[in-house]
Motif scaffolding. Structure first.
Motif, PDB file in Angstrom:
ATOM      1  N   LYS A  54      64.553  17.696   0.864  1.00  0.00           N
ATOM      2  CA  LYS A  54      63.783  16.754   0.054  1.00  0.00           C
ATOM      3  C   LYS A  54      63.061  17.479  -1.088  1.00  0.00           C
ATOM      4  CE  LYS A  54      62.915  13.259   3.596  1.00  0.00           C
ATOM      5  NZ  LYS A  54      63.227  12.024   2.890  1.00  0.00           N
ATOM      6  N   ARG A  55      63.357  18.761  -1.239  1.00  0.00           N
ATOM      7  CA  ARG A  55      62.802  19.616  -2.287  1.00  0.00           C
ATOM      8  C   ARG A  55      61.276  19.737  -2.209  1.00  0.00           C
ATOM      9  NH1 ARG A  55      67.291  17.230  -5.174  1.00  0.00           N
ATOM     10  NH2 ARG A  55      68.721  18.900  -5.738  1.00  0.00           N
ATOM     11  N   MET A  56      60.777  19.744  -0.996  1.00  0.00           N
ATOM     12  CA  MET A  56      59.341  19.957  -0.797  1.00  0.00           C
ATOM     13  C   MET A  56      59.121  21.452  -0.622  1.00  0.00           C
ATOM     14  SD  MET A  56      58.513  16.687   1.621  1.00  0.00           S
ATOM     15  CE  MET A  56      56.779  16.621   1.299  1.00  0.00           C
ATOM     16  N   LYS A  57      58.115  21.972  -1.289  1.00  0.00           N
ATOM     17  CA  LYS A  57      57.838  23.410  -1.233  1.00  0.00           C
ATOM     18  C   LYS A  57      56.969  23.719  -0.012  1.00  0.00           C
ATOM     19  CE  LYS A  57      58.346  24.111  -6.144  1.00  0.00           C
ATOM     20  NZ  LYS A  57      57.758  24.599  -7.384  1.00  0.00           N
ATOM     21  N   ILE A  58      57.604  24.268   1.004  1.00  0.00           N
ATOM     22  CA  ILE A  58      56.928  24.593   2.256  1.00  0.00           C
ATOM     23  C   ILE A  58      56.628  26.086   2.276  1.00  0.00           C
ATOM     24  CG2 ILE A  58      57.127  24.596   4.779  1.00  0.00           C
ATOM     25  CD1 ILE A  58      57.051  21.791   3.457  1.00  0.00           C
ATOM     26  N   GLU A  59      55.362  26.421   2.460  1.00  0.00           N
ATOM     27  CA  GLU A  59      54.966  27.829   2.571  1.00  0.00           C
ATOM     28  C   GLU A  59      54.955  28.285   4.024  1.00  0.00           C
ATOM     29  OE1 GLU A  59      51.200  28.471   0.580  1.00  0.00           O
ATOM     30  OE2 GLU A  59      51.819  27.151  -1.061  1.00  0.00           O
ATOM     31  N   ASP A  60      54.551  27.370   4.927  1.00  0.00           N
ATOM     32  CA  ASP A  60      54.419  27.759   6.329  1.00  0.00           C
ATOM     33  C   ASP A  60      54.395  26.525   7.211  1.00  0.00           C
ATOM     34  OD1 ASP A  60      54.068  29.652   8.429  1.00  0.00           O
ATOM     35  OD2 ASP A  60      51.937  29.191   8.479  1.00  0.00           O
ATOM     36  N   ILE A  61      54.925  26.662   8.405  1.00  0.00           N
ATOM     37  CA  ILE A  61      54.808  25.630   9.440  1.00  0.00           C
ATOM     38  C   ILE A  61      54.360  26.337  10.717  1.00  0.00           C
ATOM     39  CG2 ILE A  61      55.978  23.922  10.882  1.00  0.00           C
ATOM     40  CD1 ILE A  61      57.954  23.462   8.581  1.00  0.00           C
ATOM     41  N   THR A  62      53.266  25.876  11.276  1.00  0.00           N
ATOM     42  CA  THR A  62      52.799  26.347  12.577  1.00  0.00           C
ATOM     43  C   THR A  62      52.987  25.188  13.553  1.00  0.00           C
ATOM     44  OG1 THR A  62      51.185  27.844  11.590  1.00  0.00           O
ATOM     45  CG2 THR A  62      50.807  27.198  13.884  1.00  0.00           C
ATOM     46  N   ILE A  63      53.502  25.488  14.722  1.00  0.00           N
ATOM     47  CA  ILE A  63      53.744  24.459  15.733  1.00  0.00           C
ATOM     48  C   ILE A  63      52.804  24.704  16.904  1.00  0.00           C
ATOM     49  CG2 ILE A  63      55.432  23.373  17.248  1.00  0.00           C
ATOM     50  CD1 ILE A  63      57.627  24.653  15.434  1.00  0.00           C
ATOM     51  N   LYS A  64      51.996  23.700  17.220  1.00  0.00           N
ATOM     52  CA  LYS A  64      51.135  23.768  18.404  1.00  0.00           C
ATOM     53  C   LYS A  64      51.682  22.775  19.420  1.00  0.00           C
ATOM     54  CE  LYS A  64      46.969  25.311  16.119  1.00  0.00           C
ATOM     55  NZ  LYS A  64      45.525  25.237  16.090  1.00  0.00           N
ATOM     56  N   PHE A  84      52.631  19.687  14.210  1.00  0.00           N
ATOM     57  CA  PHE A  84      53.032  20.571  13.122  1.00  0.00           C
ATOM     58  C   PHE A  84      51.887  20.710  12.127  1.00  0.00           C
ATOM     59  CE2 PHE A  84      56.937  18.516  14.589  1.00  0.00           C
ATOM     60  CZ  PHE A  84      57.740  19.613  14.817  1.00  0.00           C
ATOM     61  N   LEU A  85      51.527  21.927  11.796  1.00  0.00           N
ATOM     62  CA  LEU A  85      50.586  22.225  10.717  1.00  0.00           C
ATOM     63  C   LEU A  85      51.449  22.701   9.557  1.00  0.00           C
ATOM     64  CD1 LEU A  85      48.077  24.196  12.929  1.00  0.00           C
ATOM     65  CD2 LEU A  85      47.703  21.927  11.981  1.00  0.00           C
ATOM     66  N   ILE A  86      51.519  21.893   8.503  1.00  0.00           N
ATOM     67  CA  ILE A  86      52.441  22.162   7.399  1.00  0.00           C
ATOM     68  C   ILE A  86      51.656  22.546   6.156  1.00  0.00           C
ATOM     69  CG2 ILE A  86      54.317  21.207   5.999  1.00  0.00           C
ATOM     70  CD1 ILE A  86      54.672  19.110   8.314  1.00  0.00           C
ATOM     71  N   LYS A  87      52.006  23.698   5.615  1.00  0.00           N
ATOM     72  CA  LYS A  87      51.339  24.200   4.413  1.00  0.00           C
ATOM     73  C   LYS A  87      52.357  24.269   3.282  1.00  0.00           C
ATOM     74  CE  LYS A  87      48.630  28.100   2.709  1.00  0.00           C
ATOM     75  NZ  LYS A  87      48.075  29.412   3.020  1.00  0.00           N
ATOM     76  N   GLY A  88      51.961  23.762   2.119  1.00  0.00           N
ATOM     77  CA  GLY A  88      52.858  23.809   0.981  1.00  0.00           C
ATOM     78  C   GLY A  88      52.215  23.207  -0.249  1.00  0.00           C
ATOM     79  N   GLU A  89      53.001  23.104  -1.303  1.00  0.00           N
ATOM     80  CA  GLU A  89      52.500  22.570  -2.566  1.00  0.00           C
ATOM     81  C   GLU A  89      52.917  21.113  -2.742  1.00  0.00           C
ATOM     82  OE1 GLU A  89      53.383  24.827  -6.081  1.00  0.00           O
ATOM     83  OE2 GLU A  89      53.295  26.706  -4.959  1.00  0.00           O
TER      84      GLU A  89
END
Length: 127
Positions: A54-64, A84-89
């Motif tokens: 989907k062209r989303m810029k993902i920097e990091d995903i943490t899964i708890k 999911f803790l999703i970090k991106g722009e």
């Protein structure tokens, strides 16, 4: 796959390395840890691929993961909550929600335990 007995469990070898499995954490990964890890990481991997498509810029995903087990039923895994803790722009929550639906449909591990284990997925976007 082939598993060989060892003193306190079993072991197998894959291309990546050796995996030791035991009911006792001192001697290897516990079977329930491997099952929960498979469900969580499969889901995370599928989610990552979908978000990238989907062209989303993902920097990091943490899964708890929170797990509920039933001691009265041989410590059966009854519920797995994956967060999911999703970090991106520029992440849009509505797009992530749609991606989460696709993730559930396309994760082979989640699909394999449907009807046996209650799987609940949530997410949050982090800065």
């Amino acid at each position: 796959m082939e598993f060989k007995m060892k003193e306190a469990g079993f072991k197998t070898t894959f291309e990546y390395g050796e995996l030791e499995i035991s009911g006792n954490e001192e001697y290897g990964f516990r079977p329930y840890q491997l099952m929960v890890s498979s469900i969580a990481v499969c889901s995370g991997g599928v989610l990552r691929k979908i978000l990238e498509k989907k062209r989303m810029k993902i920097e990091d995903i943490t899964i708890k993961v929170d797990v509920q087990r039933n001691e009265a039923e041989a410590n059966r895994i009854e519920k797995v909550h994956i967060h999911f803790l999703i970090k991106g722009e520029g992440l849009e929550k509505n797009k992530i929600e749609k991606a989460m639906e696709l993730t559930r449909k396309n994760c082979s591990m989640v699909r394999s335990v449907e009807g046996s284990i209650n799987i609940h997925e949530t997410f949050e976007v982090v800065e």
